[in-house]
Design a protein around this motif. Structure first.
Motif, mmCIF file in Angstrom:
data_model
loop_
_atom_site.group_PDB
_atom_site.id
_atom_site.type_symbol
_atom_site.label_atom_id
_atom_site.label_comp_id
_atom_site.label_asym_id
_atom_site.label_seq_id
_atom_site.Cartn_x
_atom_site.Cartn_y
_atom_site.Cartn_z
ATOM 1 N N GLU A 268 -73.636 -45.333 -16.326
ATOM 2 C CA GLU A 268 -72.680 -45.096 -15.232
ATOM 3 C C GLU A 268 -71.243 -45.312 -15.717
ATOM 4 O OE1 GLU A 268 -75.168 -46.319 -11.233
ATOM 5 O OE2 GLU A 268 -74.447 -47.924 -12.547
ATOM 6 N N ILE A 269 -71.053 -46.346 -16.513
ATOM 7 C CA ILE A 269 -69.714 -46.618 -17.041
ATOM 8 C C ILE A 269 -69.265 -45.460 -17.926
ATOM 9 C CG2 ILE A 269 -68.347 -48.155 -18.506
ATOM 10 C CD1 ILE A 269 -70.271 -50.433 -17.569
ATOM 11 N N ALA A 270 -70.168 -44.978 -18.789
ATOM 12 C CA ALA A 270 -69.840 -43.864 -19.678
ATOM 13 C C ALA A 270 -69.437 -42.632 -18.863
ATOM 14 C CB ALA A 270 -71.018 -43.543 -20.592
ATOM 15 N N GLY A 271 -70.190 -42.352 -17.814
ATOM 16 C CA GLY A 271 -69.860 -41.199 -16.974
ATOM 17 C C GLY A 271 -68.523 -41.346 -16.285
ATOM 18 N N ARG A 272 -68.244 -42.525 -15.777
ATOM 19 C CA ARG A 272 -66.984 -42.746 -15.045
ATOM 20 C C ARG A 272 -65.775 -42.788 -15.988
ATOM 21 N NH1 ARG A 272 -70.780 -44.309 -11.613
ATOM 22 N NH2 ARG A 272 -70.327 -44.513 -9.397
ATOM 23 N N MET A 273 -65.990 -43.302 -17.190
ATOM 24 C CA MET A 273 -64.880 -43.387 -18.152
ATOM 25 C C MET A 273 -64.785 -42.128 -19.012
ATOM 26 S SD MET A 273 -65.110 -47.379 -19.347
ATOM 27 C CE MET A 273 -63.499 -47.436 -20.114
ATOM 28 N N LYS A 274 -65.743 -41.211 -18.833
ATOM 29 C CA LYS A 274 -65.800 -39.973 -19.624
ATOM 30 C C LYS A 274 -65.778 -40.292 -21.121
ATOM 31 C CE LYS A 274 -63.652 -37.194 -15.994
ATOM 32 N NZ LYS A 274 -63.845 -38.119 -14.921
ATOM 33 N N ALA A 275 -66.644 -41.226 -21.493
ATOM 34 C CA ALA A 275 -66.749 -41.659 -22.885
ATOM 35 C C ALA A 275 -68.220 -41.558 -23.307
ATOM 36 C CB ALA A 275 -66.256 -43.097 -23.021
ATOM 37 N N PRO A 276 -68.489 -41.427 -24.597
ATOM 38 C CA PRO A 276 -69.872 -41.375 -25.066
ATOM 39 C C PRO A 276 -70.606 -42.689 -24.758
ATOM 40 C CG PRO A 276 -68.363 -40.678 -26.801
ATOM 41 C CD PRO A 276 -67.540 -41.227 -25.683
ATOM 42 N N LEU A 277 -71.891 -42.572 -24.438
ATOM 43 C CA LEU A 277 -72.696 -43.737 -24.084
ATOM 44 C C LEU A 277 -72.704 -44.767 -25.207
ATOM 45 C CD1 LEU A 277 -74.639 -45.197 -22.181
ATOM 46 C CD2 LEU A 277 -76.498 -43.839 -23.164
ATOM 47 N N GLY A 278 -72.862 -44.326 -26.452
ATOM 48 C CA GLY A 278 -72.886 -45.250 -27.583
ATOM 49 C C GLY A 278 -71.588 -46.036 -27.702
ATOM 50 N N SER A 279 -70.472 -45.376 -27.427
ATOM 51 C CA SER A 279 -69.174 -46.068 -27.495
ATOM 52 C C SER A 279 -69.077 -47.143 -26.434
ATOM 53 C CB SER A 279 -68.030 -45.069 -27.301
ATOM 54 O OG SER A 279 -68.016 -44.129 -28.349
ATOM 55 N N VAL A 280 -69.524 -46.813 -25.223
ATOM 56 C CA VAL A 280 -69.462 -47.793 -24.134
ATOM 57 C C VAL A 280 -70.344 -48.992 -24.461
ATOM 58 C CG1 VAL A 280 -70.057 -48.194 -21.707
ATOM 59 C CG2 VAL A 280 -68.832 -46.116 -22.362
#
Length: 176
Positions: A148-160
């Motif tokens: 959810e954080i990755a989607g909201r921040m528009k960042a790759p899941l691995g980075s989050v």
């Protein structure tokens, strides 16, 4: 011909069927009046509903010596429409896709502001970069998963996941 005064009196006595009969008799015309005043059908529907709720709540206040029953009903509708127009001028519309982001950002900012400025946690969180801090706050304050954080921040899941893991490690180190 509808006897509006009788229906309003029945509403004051708690007769819900009377309110329905009043709505059936006047609802269409009320919607037309509200649409002309507000120039938006969605707001007009809300205004009619609000007006009917007010008719129900204030039915005991109706005094036939002061005017006609239908005039009383339409005065309530008119006042409701004017209130909506005044309030609309003060409101800033938000695009639907921005609502969640705006609310969440506000919650995170509030949580951040509520931390005591002298607290060790705030001091350690300030040492993190903004993205890492927001990811950690989203996880702990809002209860979001990494996805959810990755989607909201528009960042790759691995980075989050890395931000949260490294950020928590830095926090542990800072707080110990």
């Amino acid at each position: 011909m509808t006897d509006h005064a009788r229906l309003i009196k029945a509403c004051a006595a708690g007769d819900r069927a009377a309110l329905k009969r009043l709505m059936d008799a006047e609802g269409g015309r009320m919607l037309g009046v509200a649409t002309r005043m507000l120039r938006r059908s969605d707001l007009a529907e809300d205004a009619v509903q609000d007006a009917m709720v007010l008719v129900w709540r204030r039915a005991a206040q109706y005094d036939p010596d002061r005017g006609s029953a239908s005039g009383w009903v339409y005065t309530i509708l008119r006042n409701r429409c004017l209130t909506m127009l005044r309030n609309e001028a003060r409101e800033t519309p938000t695009a639907p896709e921005m609502i969640d982001e705006t609310l969440e950002s506000g919650v995170l900012d509030t949580a951040w502001d509520r931390l005591d400025t002298a607290s060790d946690l705030k001091r350690c969180l300030e040492g993190l970069d903004d993205g890492t801090r927001r990811a950690i706050l989203s996880s702990y304050v809002l209860g979001h998963s990494h996805g959810e954080i990755a989607g909201r921040m528009k960042a790759p899941l691995g980075s989050v996941k890395s931000w949260v893991r490294r950020g928590l490690s830095k926090l542990r180190e800072c707080l110990s």
